[in-house]
Design a protein around this motif. Structure first.
Motif, PDB file in Angstrom:
ATOM      1  N   ASN A  19      -4.221  47.026 -19.586  1.00  0.00           N
ATOM      2  CA  ASN A  19      -4.519  46.300 -20.825  1.00  0.00           C
ATOM      3  C   ASN A  19      -5.005  47.298 -21.876  1.00  0.00           C
ATOM      4  O   ASN A  19      -6.023  47.961 -21.670  1.00  0.00           O
ATOM      5  N   ASP A  21      -5.947  46.637 -25.030  1.00  0.00           N
ATOM      6  CA  ASP A  21      -6.702  46.003 -26.134  1.00  0.00           C
ATOM      7  C   ASP A  21      -7.710  46.950 -26.773  1.00  0.00           C
ATOM      8  O   ASP A  21      -7.838  47.033 -28.000  1.00  0.00           O
ATOM      9  N   HIS A  22      -8.448  47.662 -25.922  1.00  0.00           N
ATOM     10  CA  HIS A  22      -9.613  48.358 -26.492  1.00  0.00           C
ATOM     11  C   HIS A  22      -9.300  49.734 -27.072  1.00  0.00           C
ATOM     12  O   HIS A  22     -10.172  50.357 -27.684  1.00  0.00           O
ATOM     13  N   HIS A  55      -3.733  41.448 -25.520  1.00  0.00           N
ATOM     14  CA  HIS A  55      -4.281  40.124 -25.847  1.00  0.00           C
ATOM     15  C   HIS A  55      -4.326  39.981 -27.366  1.00  0.00           C
ATOM     16  O   HIS A  55      -5.158  40.603 -28.022  1.00  0.00           O
ATOM     17  N   ARG A  57      -5.611  38.137 -29.948  1.00  0.00           N
ATOM     18  CA  ARG A  57      -6.608  37.091 -30.201  1.00  0.00           C
ATOM     19  C   ARG A  57      -6.400  36.478 -31.575  1.00  0.00           C
ATOM     20  O   ARG A  57      -5.910  37.139 -32.492  1.00  0.00           O
ATOM     21  N   ARG A  61      -9.238  40.743 -33.474  1.00  0.00           N
ATOM     22  CA  ARG A  61     -10.322  41.747 -33.467  1.00  0.00           C
ATOM     23  C   ARG A  61      -9.836  43.088 -32.923  1.00  0.00           C
ATOM     24  O   ARG A  61     -10.398  44.122 -33.223  1.00  0.00           O
ATOM     25  N   HIS A  62      -8.782  43.081 -32.064  1.00  0.00           N
ATOM     26  CA  HIS A  62      -8.271  44.363 -31.564  1.00  0.00           C
ATOM     27  C   HIS A  62      -6.746  44.400 -31.736  1.00  0.00           C
ATOM     28  O   HIS A  62      -6.279  44.912 -32.746  1.00  0.00           O
ATOM     29  N   GLU A  82      -1.084  38.264 -23.613  1.00  0.00           N
ATOM     30  CA  GLU A  82      -2.166  37.282 -23.423  1.00  0.00           C
ATOM     31  C   GLU A  82      -2.394  36.540 -24.722  1.00  0.00           C
ATOM     32  O   GLU A  82      -2.460  37.156 -25.792  1.00  0.00           O
ATOM     33  N   VAL A 104      -4.817  32.195 -22.054  1.00  0.00           N
ATOM     34  CA  VAL A 104      -6.243  32.460 -21.815  1.00  0.00           C
ATOM     35  C   VAL A 104      -7.075  31.603 -22.770  1.00  0.00           C
ATOM     36  O   VAL A 104      -6.615  31.252 -23.859  1.00  0.00           O
ATOM     37  N   THR A 112     -16.203  38.618 -25.051  1.00  0.00           N
ATOM     38  CA  THR A 112     -15.000  38.826 -24.251  1.00  0.00           C
ATOM     39  C   THR A 112     -14.642  37.488 -23.602  1.00  0.00           C
ATOM     40  O   THR A 112     -15.364  36.510 -23.763  1.00  0.00           O
ATOM     41  N   THR A 113     -13.529  37.468 -22.883  1.00  0.00           N
ATOM     42  CA  THR A 113     -13.092  36.197 -22.286  1.00  0.00           C
ATOM     43  C   THR A 113     -14.119  35.752 -21.275  1.00  0.00           C
ATOM     44  O   THR A 113     -14.303  36.396 -20.235  1.00  0.00           O
ATOM     45  N   PHE A 143      -4.701  32.010 -16.916  1.00  0.00           N
ATOM     46  CA  PHE A 143      -5.891  32.797 -16.592  1.00  0.00           C
ATOM     47  C   PHE A 143      -7.017  31.819 -16.248  1.00  0.00           C
ATOM     48  O   PHE A 143      -7.623  31.232 -17.151  1.00  0.00           O
ATOM     49  N   HIS A 206     -10.116  41.120 -15.074  1.00  0.00           N
ATOM     50  CA  HIS A 206     -11.296  41.027 -15.945  1.00  0.00           C
ATOM     51  C   HIS A 206     -12.498  41.726 -15.315  1.00  0.00           C
ATOM     52  O   HIS A 206     -13.037  41.287 -14.302  1.00  0.00           O
TER      53      HIS A 206
HETATM   54  C1  LIG Z   1      -8.080  37.738 -20.576  1.00  0.00           C
HETATM   55  C2  LIG Z   1      -8.856  38.937 -20.223  1.00  0.00           C
HETATM   56  O1  LIG Z   1      -9.677  38.934 -19.356  1.00  0.00           O
HETATM   57  C3  LIG Z   1      -8.707  40.189 -21.004  1.00  0.00           C
HETATM   58  O2  LIG Z   1      -7.518  40.290 -21.699  1.00  0.00           O
HETATM   59  C4  LIG Z   1      -9.787  40.259 -21.990  1.00  0.00           C
HETATM   60  O3  LIG Z   1      -9.673  39.092 -22.778  1.00  0.00           O
HETATM   61  C5  LIG Z   1      -9.662  41.505 -22.804  1.00  0.00           C
HETATM   62  O4  LIG Z   1      -9.860  41.188 -24.120  1.00  0.00           O
HETATM   63  P1  LIG Z   1     -11.359  40.982 -24.662  1.00  0.00           P
HETATM   64  O5  LIG Z   1     -12.168  42.175 -24.160  1.00  0.00           O
HETATM   65  O6  LIG Z   1     -11.210  40.891 -26.143  1.00  0.00           O
HETATM   66  O7  LIG Z   1     -11.806  39.691 -24.020  1.00  0.00           O
END
Ligand SMILES: CC(=O)[C@@H](O)[C@H](O)COP(=O)(O)O
Ligand SMILES: NCC(=O)COP(=O)(O)O
Length: 257
Positions: A19, A21-22, A55, A57, A61-62, A82, A104, A112-113, A143, A206
């Motif tokens: 993932n 995202d960050h 993801h 969102r 935010r990311h 996601e 999700v 976070t989720t 999820f 997660h």
């Molecule tokens: C669904 C999940 O567990 C991850 O994708 C998590 O959502 C990462 O994104 P966040 O850190 O923004 O929640």
């Protein structure tokens, strides 16, 4: 080799979804284009990732819309998109046609989720989203928490895949609460076996790190782990390729490979 080891060693290959995202969180901190999440995804694939998870969102935010479009166009491994089960996100998914979509829960105020999708309490919304996405040729995953009622609801909604939320187990491990961690892991193990008995494909994710990924890899019903935050954090110190290599090794050890 004892029976348990043998069963695990006959388990199917455990895929790693990275993932990214960050990477986008760091990029957005300055509003520029660096570091590029797509470049990170390419590095992750080169380092052995079996897929990329991102993801989108609702608050962006990311990951942003253009990141999803570029991931689809430029990455030659499966993209696991996601998303919340909203009309806007469903329209984006149908337009983008990722390999997979994972529904999700989202709350703008959450860091976070926090919990799993309430598939049992939103039968019509989730059932309709699963149908629309599946009709577009997208493999749908829900999820959800390690909960029999949610697993049954996911199956009834027609989702072929569930992803078990491992957050509360990972949190208990980090806090050193051994009793809670043991109970949470037992729930995950029972849920994985129950979901498999319904014919569902079982993923997990997660909060996973090297140790917890190795532990959960011993559950033969789980065939994919989606891991992000920890890997991106590790990448700051050792590089993304090394972090993924170490994670792969932990997963293989846990699988008894
Ligand atoms: C669904 C999940 O567990 C991850 O994708 C998590 O959502 C990462 O994104 P966040 O850190 O923004 O929640
Ligand atoms: N669905 C879990 C995921 O994609 C990554 O979660 P995390 O490792 O960033 O907590």
């Amino acid at each position: 080799m004892d029976d348990e080891k043998r069963i695990v060693s006959q388990a199917p290959y455990l895929r790693l979804g990275v993932n990214i995202d960050h990477v986008a969180t760091i990029r957005n901190a300055r509003g520029g284009r660096h570091p590029d999440p797509v470049r990170a995804a390419k590095l992750a694939v080169a380092a052995g990732a079996d897929g990329i998870t991102a993801h989108l969102r609702e608050d962006r935010r990311h990951i942003r819309d253009e990141d999803i479009a570029r991931l689809k166009a430029e990455i030659d491994k499966p993209l696991n998109f996601e998303m919340a089960a909203t009309e806007d996100m469903i329209a984006i998914a149908v337009r983008t046609r990722p390999h997979a979509a994972c529904l999700v829960p989202e709350r703008r105020a959450e860091r976070t989720t926090e919990g799993g999708l309430d598939a049992a309490g939103q039968k019509n919304v989730i059932g309709s989203a699963v149908k629309t996405l599946s009709d577009a040729g997208i493999r749908v995953s829900l999820f959800i928490a390690a909960d029999q009622r949610q697993i049954e609801a996911a199956h009834a909604a027609g989702a072929p895949v569930i992803e078990l939320h491992t957050g509360s187990w990972c949190e208990a491990l980090l806090e050193g609460d051994a009793d809670v961690a043991t109970k949470e892991f037992e729930r995950l193990a029972k849920s994985a076996a129950f979901a498999k008995s319904l014919g569902l494909e079982v993923h997990a994710g997660h909060g996973l790190d090297y140790a917890s990924a190795e532990t959960i890899a011993a559950l033969p019903e789980i065939v994919e782990l989606n891991i992000g935050h920890f890997l991106i954090g590790e990448a700051v110190f050792v590089g993304l390729d090394n972090a993924i290599g170490t994670m792969r090794g932990a997963m293989d050890r846990g699988r008894g490979a």
